[in-house]
Design an enzyme around this catalytic site. Sequence first.
Site, PDB file in Angstrom:
ATOM      1  N   ASP A 284     109.268  79.273 -10.728  1.00 55.01           N
ATOM      2  CA  ASP A 284     109.348  79.050  -9.285  1.00 55.01           C
ATOM      3  C   ASP A 284     109.762  77.612  -8.982  1.00 55.01           C
ATOM      4  O   ASP A 284     110.530  77.349  -8.047  1.00 55.01           O
ATOM      5  CB  ASP A 284     108.002  79.338  -8.623  1.00 55.01           C
ATOM      6  CG  ASP A 284     107.503  80.743  -8.895  1.00 55.01           C
ATOM      7  OD1 ASP A 284     108.340  81.646  -9.093  1.00 55.01           O
ATOM      8  OD2 ASP A 284     106.272  80.932  -8.917  1.00 55.01           O
TER       9      ASP A 284
ATOM     10  N   ALA B  14     105.388  80.699  -2.046  1.00 60.82           N
ATOM     11  CA  ALA B  14     104.784  79.403  -1.726  1.00 60.82           C
ATOM     12  C   ALA B  14     105.174  78.354  -2.755  1.00 60.82           C
ATOM     13  O   ALA B  14     105.484  77.202  -2.404  1.00 60.82           O
ATOM     14  CB  ALA B  14     103.267  79.538  -1.645  1.00 60.82           C
TER      15      ALA B  14
ATOM     16  N   THR C 132     117.013  82.266 -16.622  1.00 57.57           N
ATOM     17  CA  THR C 132     116.114  81.278 -17.212  1.00 57.57           C
ATOM     18  C   THR C 132     115.604  81.786 -18.548  1.00 57.57           C
ATOM     19  O   THR C 132     115.345  82.973 -18.721  1.00 57.57           O
ATOM     20  CB  THR C 132     114.944  80.971 -16.269  1.00 57.57           C
ATOM     21  OG1 THR C 132     114.212  82.176 -15.992  1.00 57.57           O
ATOM     22  CG2 THR C 132     115.443  80.386 -14.955  1.00 57.57           C
TER      23      THR C 132
ATOM     24  N   LYS D 221     113.808  77.597 -23.919  1.00 56.29           N
ATOM     25  CA  LYS D 221     115.201  77.483 -24.400  1.00 56.29           C
ATOM     26  C   LYS D 221     116.160  77.040 -23.301  1.00 56.29           C
ATOM     27  O   LYS D 221     117.364  76.952 -23.532  1.00 56.29           O
ATOM     28  CB  LYS D 221     115.658  78.819 -24.989  1.00 56.29           C
ATOM     29  CG  LYS D 221     114.884  79.260 -26.223  1.00 56.29           C
ATOM     30  CD  LYS D 221     115.387  80.588 -26.748  1.00 56.29           C
ATOM     31  CE  LYS D 221     115.025  81.734 -25.808  1.00 56.29           C
ATOM     32  NZ  LYS D 221     115.450  83.055 -26.342  1.00 56.29           N
TER      33      LYS D 221
END
Length: 287
Positions: free
Chosen positions: A237, A41, A205, A209
């Site tokens: 997300d 979602a 990811t 950083k």
Amino acid sequence: MAIWNLGGINADHVYAVPHIPAPGETLDGSDHSVYLGGKGANMSVAAARAGAHVRHIGAVGKDGKWTVNRLMEYGVDTRAITTVDTDTAHAIIFVANDGENAIMVYPGANRVIPADHLKQALTQAQTGDWFVCQNEVNLQEKAIKLARDMGLNVAYAAAPFDPVITKSLLPYLDFLILNEVEADQLKQATGEGPADLPVKDVVVTLGSKGATWFGPNGQIDIASHKVNAVDTTGAGDTFTGYTLAGLDRGQPMEQALKTAAKASALMVTRSGTADVIPDLAEVQAFS
């Protein structure tokens, strides 16, 4: 074009705590809020707020009508969300004073999406659309193979992380995104680092950083933005949703990732999940 997201839909119960509870520790929470959440979602809302046409494929229980209405309010096409005889998924989220979080998830309806429903939803997809899924739901492998056969661009967000599932999906992916810990776990499972995986574009990811893109031109670092973080929930997300929206619009990968980095930086300055994801105008104004 469109982004088809086979993703989880949760009711997020968020509790403010002084620190993340240790094993056996009982804490008083200073605040409690209920938000729309779930990695799927969140990604759908982020992509929609970034300007993409997002078709969410998923399931909720009879108690979850409000989550579907909320997705629709945020610009997500909800026609491919079905109702099943299982409670809507929910999460218990502890957010500490320093912005870190700990999460417990009850998967509920996310894990009983009917296969026939998935197939019916994807009959409306077109060659060149994007398809993305995560590990919150069932049917990942079936869906990814189907999307590949239909000529869709296939993306996978490898969370919650499972090395066996992730390894099995690698041959079908155009785009893989995972965090630094997950990348290390995948290397242990496959013997291959991000640059060696059989996927055109891999993004790792790195939280505060930034991120690293491993693509056709080698390794490219994406800088982060310094902000006062109050809640890191949903930042990854948001990054994924914004990246896919940029790619769906035809942006080069590096440009899409830089916009996503801004969006995720804004996201961590806010408490909540899908309900507080920034829109494209806010992101473009952020420097």
